[in-house]
Write an enzyme that holds these catalytic residues in place. Structure first.
Site: not given
Ligand code: NVA
Ligand code: CP
Length: 302
Positions: A102, A129, A132, A220, A260, A288
């Site tokens: 990540r 993502h 997800q 989101d 998500c 997930r």
């Molecule tokens: N768009 C959000 C998704 C989190 C799972 C982010 O990148 O923070």
């Molecule tokens: N939806 C998601 O990826 O959650 P986290 O940021 O908690 O991993």
């Protein structure tokens, strides 16, 4: 399939294959049927951003598959002090059987896959993502039985979630409608991808228009991880880009809502709509685990 770097790496057949295995693994888990496909294998999990779901579901999933998972915070790795990704990839390939990462730049994930020789799984970048969205598609299929003839609607920021939902939704045969404010549209590569789908894809700046007749609605956060400094500007830009009663009234009566998570109530979604659809949203979060276990088995099983 050697890696999972982005949704467009997957064909419809690949996605269906992953979802079928995910359904089977979910069944096996619920019925206490052992499914230790990755005995003796180790997954490294590199995190340059926070996580609740991704970290816990990958770690637990690996445990259930008979393997081991290592949490590698970039704060502690030499990568955080500037060791090149090329070297990190080559070193970790000597110890591990797979890497979940990540991070911010998609290029970093692509570089890892080029320089290492073990499967790389994208656990979120600024661009996409995919893990997800596999869980999201799994949840839609659980509730609706199929993808054909369904309309997906996404309201909000044209971010990593929007990018992956557009590609994933179109690939499996859904119609996809997106409502974003000017200046916050999905990535140009994704809009280019969507062009091939003709009028199955629409982009508007009007949430109610995108929601019309939809079967599943997504949203989101207005400010993603790394955009905390823009939160105030974004709060203004996204005012009205919310899943609320008005938007739900435009959708089909039996429409489902997905998020998500984490969610910001009264920003991108009202507390009322969130709670009315909480079961679907937390099924999505649970999935997930199952979807990622399927990805790991596909990529890492010898
Ligand atoms: N768009 C959000 C998704 C989190 C799972 C982010 O990148 O923070
Ligand atoms: N939806 C998601 O990826 O959650 P986290 O940021 O908690 O991993």
């Amino acid at each position: 399939m050697k890696h999972l770097l982005k949704m467009s790496d997957l064909s419809k057949a690949d996605i269906i294959d992953i979802l079928n295995l995910a359904d089977q693994l979910k069944y096996e888990l619920k019925h206490n049927i052992p499914h230790r496909h990755l005995e003796g294998k180790t997954l490294g999990m590199i995190f340059q951003k926070s996580s609740t779901r991704t970290r816990v579901s990958f770690e637990t999933g690996m445990y259930q598959l008979g393997g081991n998972a290592l949490f590698l915070s970039s704060r502690d790795l030499q990568i955080g002090r500037g060791e090149p990704v090329q070297d990190t990839a080559r070193v970790l390939s000597r110890y591990l059987d797979g890497i979940m990462i990540r991070t911010f730049a998609q290029k970093e994930v692509e570089d890892l896959s080029q320089f290492g020789n073990i499967p790389i799984i994208n656990g979120l970048t600024d661009y996409c993502h995919p893990c997800q969205v596999l869980a999201d598609l799994m949840t839609i299929r659980e509730y609706k039985g199929q993808f054909d003839g369904l309309k997906m609607c996404y309201i909000g920021d044209g971010n990593n979630m929007a990018n992956s939902l557009i590609v994933g939704g179109l690939t499996v045969g859904m119609e996809v409608a997106v409502a974003c404010p000017e200046g916050y549209r999905p990535d140009p590569t994704v809009l280019e991808f969507a062009k091939a789908y003709g009028n199955k894809f629409t982009l508007t700046d009007k949430p109610v228009e995108a929601a019309a007749n939809s079967d599943v609605l997504f949203t989101d956060v207005w400010a993603s991880m790394g955009q905390e400094g823009e939160a105030e500007i974004r709060r203004k830009a996204f005012a009205g880009y919310q899943i609320n009663d008005e938007v739900m009234a435009a959708a089909k009566r039996d429409a489902m809502v997905q998020h998500c998570l984490p969610a910001h109530r009264e920003e991108e979604i009202t507390a009322k709509v969130f709670e009315a659809h909480a079961e679907e949203i937390f099924d999505e979060a649970e999935n997930r685990l199952h979807a990622q276990k399927a990805v790991m088995v596909k990529l890492m099983k010898s």
